[in-house]
Design a protein around this motif. Structure first.
Motif, PDB file in Angstrom:
ATOM      1  N   PRO A 109      -6.922   5.503  -3.784  1.00 43.11           N
ATOM      2  CA  PRO A 109      -7.539   6.479  -2.865  1.00 43.11           C
ATOM      3  C   PRO A 109      -6.477   7.227  -2.072  1.00 43.11           C
ATOM      4  O   PRO A 109      -5.301   6.868  -2.087  1.00 43.11           O
TER       5      PRO A 109
ATOM      6  N   PHE B  93      -3.250  -5.409  -2.013  1.00 47.95           N
ATOM      7  CA  PHE B  93      -3.010  -5.991  -0.688  1.00 47.95           C
ATOM      8  C   PHE B  93      -2.548  -7.441  -0.824  1.00 47.95           C
ATOM      9  O   PHE B  93      -1.597  -7.872  -0.166  1.00 47.95           O
TER      10      PHE B  93
ATOM     11  N   PHE C  21      -4.321   2.021 -14.960  1.00 50.06           N
ATOM     12  CA  PHE C  21      -4.690   1.476 -13.665  1.00 50.06           C
ATOM     13  C   PHE C  21      -5.657   2.426 -12.963  1.00 50.06           C
ATOM     14  O   PHE C  21      -5.578   3.642 -13.159  1.00 50.06           O
ATOM     15  N   PRO C  22      -6.535   1.872 -12.133  1.00 50.62           N
ATOM     16  CA  PRO C  22      -7.447   2.758 -11.376  1.00 50.62           C
ATOM     17  C   PRO C  22      -6.643   3.673 -10.471  1.00 50.62           C
ATOM     18  O   PRO C  22      -5.537   3.335 -10.042  1.00 50.62           O
TER      19      PRO C  22
ATOM     20  N   GLN D 105      12.048  -0.528  -9.206  1.00 50.69           N
ATOM     21  CA  GLN D 105      12.151  -0.167 -10.611  1.00 50.69           C
ATOM     22  C   GLN D 105      12.650   1.262 -10.711  1.00 50.69           C
ATOM     23  O   GLN D 105      11.999   2.141 -11.257  1.00 50.69           O
TER      24      GLN D 105
ATOM     25  N   ARG E   4       1.819  -6.841 -16.975  1.00 49.52           N
ATOM     26  CA  ARG E   4       0.521  -6.226 -17.250  1.00 49.52           C
ATOM     27  C   ARG E   4      -0.511  -7.211 -17.826  1.00 49.52           C
ATOM     28  O   ARG E   4      -1.641  -7.273 -17.310  1.00 49.52           O
TER      29      ARG E   4
ATOM     30  N   ARG F 123      11.295  -0.403 -15.220  1.00 51.19           N
ATOM     31  CA  ARG F 123       9.848  -0.233 -15.168  1.00 51.19           C
ATOM     32  C   ARG F 123       9.226  -0.783 -16.440  1.00 51.19           C
ATOM     33  O   ARG F 123       8.149  -1.381 -16.412  1.00 51.19           O
TER      34      ARG F 123
ATOM     35  N   ARG G 206       3.862   5.068  -5.862  1.00 55.78           N
ATOM     36  CA  ARG G 206       5.070   5.346  -6.638  1.00 55.78           C
ATOM     37  C   ARG G 206       5.372   4.246  -7.647  1.00 55.78           C
ATOM     38  O   ARG G 206       5.825   4.515  -8.761  1.00 55.78           O
ATOM     39  N   ALA G 207       5.102   3.011  -7.282  1.00 50.39           N
ATOM     40  CA  ALA G 207       5.391   1.911  -8.199  1.00 50.39           C
ATOM     41  C   ALA G 207       4.572   2.039  -9.473  1.00 50.39           C
ATOM     42  O   ALA G 207       4.986   1.589 -10.534  1.00 50.39           O
ATOM     43  N   MET G 208       3.406   2.653  -9.362  1.00 46.42           N
ATOM     44  CA  MET G 208       2.516   2.725 -10.513  1.00 46.42           C
ATOM     45  C   MET G 208       2.677   4.001 -11.315  1.00 46.42           C
ATOM     46  O   MET G 208       2.135   4.114 -12.418  1.00 46.42           O
ATOM     47  N   GLU G 209       3.393   4.957 -10.769  1.00 46.74           N
ATOM     48  CA  GLU G 209       3.396   6.250 -11.449  1.00 46.74           C
ATOM     49  C   GLU G 209       4.078   6.141 -12.813  1.00 46.74           C
ATOM     50  O   GLU G 209       5.087   5.474 -12.992  1.00 46.74           O
TER      51      GLU G 209
ATOM     52  N   MET H 178       0.836  -1.204   0.000  1.00 45.00           N
ATOM     53  CA  MET H 178       0.000   0.000   0.000  1.00 45.00           C
ATOM     54  C   MET H 178       0.874   1.258   0.000  1.00 45.00           C
ATOM     55  O   MET H 178       0.626   2.207  -0.761  1.00 45.00           O
TER      56      MET H 178
ATOM     57  N   PHE I 191      -9.201  -3.564  -7.255  1.00 38.85           N
ATOM     58  CA  PHE I 191      -7.805  -3.291  -7.569  1.00 38.85           C
ATOM     59  C   PHE I 191      -6.989  -3.075  -6.299  1.00 38.85           C
ATOM     60  O   PHE I 191      -5.881  -3.619  -6.144  1.00 38.85           O
TER      61      PHE I 191
ATOM     62  N   VAL J 163       9.430  -5.807  -8.454  1.00 41.32           N
ATOM     63  CA  VAL J 163       8.208  -5.049  -8.199  1.00 41.32           C
ATOM     64  C   VAL J 163       8.522  -3.709  -7.546  1.00 41.32           C
ATOM     65  O   VAL J 163       7.948  -2.688  -7.913  1.00 41.32           O
TER      66      VAL J 163
ATOM     67  N   LEU K  44       2.682   4.566 -15.225  1.00 37.87           N
ATOM     68  CA  LEU K  44       2.045   3.458 -15.935  1.00 37.87           C
ATOM     69  C   LEU K  44       0.587   3.809 -16.239  1.00 37.87           C
ATOM     70  O   LEU K  44      -0.091   4.436 -15.429  1.00 37.87           O
ATOM     71  N   GLN K  45       0.129   3.369 -17.364  1.00 40.07           N
ATOM     72  CA  GLN K  45      -1.205   3.761 -17.840  1.00 40.07           C
ATOM     73  C   GLN K  45      -2.242   2.700 -17.503  1.00 40.07           C
ATOM     74  O   GLN K  45      -1.939   1.528 -17.375  1.00 40.07           O
TER      75      GLN K  45
END
Lengths: 223, 223
Positions: free
Chosen positions: A197, B172, A193-194, B130, B144, B136, A185-188, A180, B167, B127, A190-191
């Motif tokens: 929150p 989690f 993804f939801p 990156q 993906r 990445r 940051r891991a997703m920043e 969490m 998601f 994971v 990347l296109q």
DNA sequence: GATCAACTCAAACGGACGTTTGTATGAACC
DNA sequence: GGTTCATACAAACGTCCGTTTGAGTTGATC
């Protein structure tokens, strides 16, 4: 002692300013790039101090990392224990439910996200990348007391689980927590993804999810 | 193509032996020490090949890491999708429960633990670390498609969750999985913790725990 | 048996690294 | 007002890094 003595000699803030600037820059760069990739020269440049100042104020790069940990992780863990104990005091006779225990663990970590958003990566690295002996010792010293206290609290809240079973589920929870913290940051970049929150909301969701996982009956061993 | 042509020219195995020995050593050392700390010289020594052989067979250290990923992660992910689809075929009319979906994701990863026990650390690093753009991209390309397929399967199994909620819970779960994979090594050398069960048993426990967390009702947004 | 491509190897390349050195600075103390 | 001492700074130290070079070796192809 040492910094205090120094402060009384000089402008009472010059050296401290330097040390703090180094710590700030080191924290950020260690978090972003890792211990190896963040060079002392980068840190010195980011902190706007002379290269040699780093080895002067801290003795080595490793010791600098240690200082970064101490400054940031120790207060978080102290806050965790403080919260846990206050919740325990609040629930007079009866054992605490697992939700407030989880919250006591999570909230102090969540709260620093505002002032230091790169901290999650540092924590992930702390937990997973203890390649060197030094780092494992730091990790153990900083986290063991806290872990034990939360383990005991959860034991009372979840009497249907044996010690090893609870320990394993705590590992699952710890993993979710780290994920969490690091997910944003891991997703920043990347296109598709939801959106995640806000931290406070993620924490609520994690508590809800984890409490259900902890609550479920123990699975008898196979065979 | 390239390796095949090479094999037909020489002893049909000399170069391949070298390449594989390099890949084996690189995988191990990248896993244990990380990309930066594992030097090309260390890898060459461990593989018992000449230093220059690494830049000859792979063009650079980064490309070597990429090759290590390709060789190891791609088959695991292929196996995951294969398992998932076979389970989906098996449950003719009705949507799959979440347990077999989780198992399809976990089992291929668990199974390589025997032949390559250091792989978990490599995955964790994949994971979480990156740091470089290259990495990445590797991560995104490898994971993906798999993520999307499992996301859709879980969507059908858990209709009470919205897309973003599912998601988040998958995040989690992913964290728990990584922690499970890494826990054994993270704890080695530390005293006073319960023994971890065998991988297969840990997987069962994780599925049980996670299914309960996924099953629990959606938490309405705060405010 | 000459040719040629695939491969191995020892040696060196330039650059970045963490750390050390030696000198300069400037406030605090006697 | 001269001494002291924590701090700052520029420059250099030796080491290791990833990569390249160029000469050697090998074995299949004709």
């Amino acid at each position: 002692m040492n910094p205090a003595a120094a402060a009384s000699r000089r402008t009472a803030s010059a050296a401290l300013q330097t040390k703090d600037r180094i710590l700030d820059a080191a924290e950020k760069l260690f978090s972003l790039y890792g211990f190896d990739a963040a060079s002392v020269r980068m840190i010195a440049a980011a902190a706007k101090v002379n290269l040699a100042a780093i080895n002067y104020h801290f003795q080595s790069k490793e010791a600098l990392l240690l200082a970064v940990y101490e400054r940031r992780v120790a207060p978080i863990n102290a806050r965790r224990v403080e919260l846990l104990r206050s919740y325990l005091k609040g629930s007079v006779g009866r054992p605490l439910k697992s939700e407030p225990i989880l919250e006591a663990f999570l909230r102090p970590a969540i709260e620093i996200l505002d002032e230091a958003p790169h901290i999650p990566m540092l924590m992930v690295r702390t937990v997973y990348l203890q390649d060197r002996e030094t780092f494992r010792e730091i990790f153990d010293a900083l986290f063991r007391p806290v872990s034990l206290e939360f383990f005991e609290a959860l034991r009372l809240a979840l009497p249907h689980l044996s010690g090893p079973q609870l320990f394993l589920r705590m590992q699952f929870f710890l993993g979710s927590f780290l994920q969490m913290m690091a997910a944003r940051r891991a997703m920043e970049g990347l296109q598709g993804f939801p959106e995640l929150p806000a931290p406070e909301e993620m924490m609520r969701q994690l508590i809800h999810y984890t409490a259900a996982g902890l609550r479920v009956r123990a699975l008898e061993s196979s065979k």
